[in-house]
Design an enzyme around this catalytic site. Sequence first.
Site, short mmCIF file in Angstrom:
data_model
loop_
_atom_site.label_atom_id
_atom_site.label_comp_id
_atom_site.label_asym_id
_atom_site.label_seq_id
_atom_site.Cartn_x
_atom_site.Cartn_y
_atom_site.Cartn_z
CD1 TRP A 1 -1.88 2.23 1.94
CD2 TRP A 1 -3.23 0.99 0.66
NE1 TRP A 1 -3.03 2.94 1.76
CE2 TRP A 1 -3.89 2.20 0.97
CE3 TRP A 1 -3.89 0.05 -0.14
CZ2 TRP A 1 -5.18 2.49 0.52
CZ3 TRP A 1 -5.16 0.33 -0.59
CH2 TRP A 1 -5.80 1.54 -0.26
CB SER B 1 0.21 -0.12 8.05
OG SER B 1 1.00 0.68 7.19
CD GLU C 1 -2.90 -6.48 6.37
OE1 GLU C 1 -4.07 -6.48 6.81
OE2 GLU C 1 -2.43 -5.52 5.72
CB ILE D 1 -2.08 9.37 3.51
CG1 ILE D 1 -0.64 9.10 3.05
CG2 ILE D 1 -2.44 10.83 3.23
CD1 ILE D 1 -0.42 9.27 1.56
CG HIS E 1 -9.47 3.00 7.70
ND1 HIS E 1 -8.24 3.02 7.07
CD2 HIS E 1 -9.81 1.69 7.81
CE1 HIS E 1 -7.86 1.79 6.80
NE2 HIS E 1 -8.78 0.96 7.24
NE ARG F 1 6.99 14.24 8.60
CZ ARG F 1 6.55 15.45 8.29
NH1 ARG F 1 6.26 15.75 7.03
NH2 ARG F 1 6.39 16.37 9.23
#
Length: 228
Positions: A61, A95, A97, A121, A127, A166
Site C-alpha cells: 500500500w 500496515s 498486517e 495518510i 480509519h 519525509r
Amino acid sequence: MLQKLVLLSTLLSTASVFGFSPAILRTRSSFSVVKAAESEVSFADDLDGSKVRIGIIRTRWNDEHVTNLVNGTREALKECKVPEENIFETSVPGSFELPLAAKFLAMSGTVDAIITTGVLIKGDTMHFEYICDATSKAIMNVGIQTNVPVVFGVLTCLNEEQVKKRSSGDNNHGYDWGKTAVEMALLRADAVGAATKPTGMGFGAVTPLPDKGSTGQPAKREKGPGFF
C-alpha cells in the site's frame, strides 16, 4: 466577548488542574507548523553491522513512497557494512498486517532486528486513527514479547506532501530506521548475546543437506531463506 474570555479562563484553569500545558489549546494547523519533517537523531559513525542480520517487512500500500523509504534504509545498512546476503525483505498488503508478519519473522530466529515500513495518510474517516493506533501498539509489543528489536518505520501523515518530505532526498526517514536497526541489533547482542547464526534467513524455508552422512544416518535439515 465576555463569554469568550470566561470560556478561555475556564479552559486554562482546567488545564492547570490536570497538569496540562496551555499548548493543549493549539489547533491542528499550529501543530503542523511546529512539527518539523527533518530528523534530529544522530548516530555513531562506527556502527558495524557486518555480522548483523536485518529483516525488512514493507507494505505494498502506497508502494512508491514505501519503496523510497526502503531505499533509504538499504543505503544506511550499506553504510553500516551489513552484507546484502544478511538482509531479508518481504512484503505484506498494508500496515495492519505488519505486526503479525514481524512476529513470525522474529520467531523464526533468523534476524537480529526488524524494520517494519509503511505509509498511512489521513482520509475522510476515522480509519486512519484506528489503523495508526493499532499498528503502532502491536509493533511495539512484538519487540517486547520476542526480544527482537522492531523499528516502527511507518509514516503517519495528514497528506501526501508530508509523506514526500519525509521519504525523499536528504530527509528520507528510512535512512534513520536502517541505522536504528543496526544500533538496536548490536545493543541486543551486548545484552543477551548473539544468537547462533542459521544458514539462511526468512520464514523457515529449508535447505536440504545430503540425505546421509558418513554414519549412514539421515542428515538434519536446516533453515534457508524465504517464507516457506
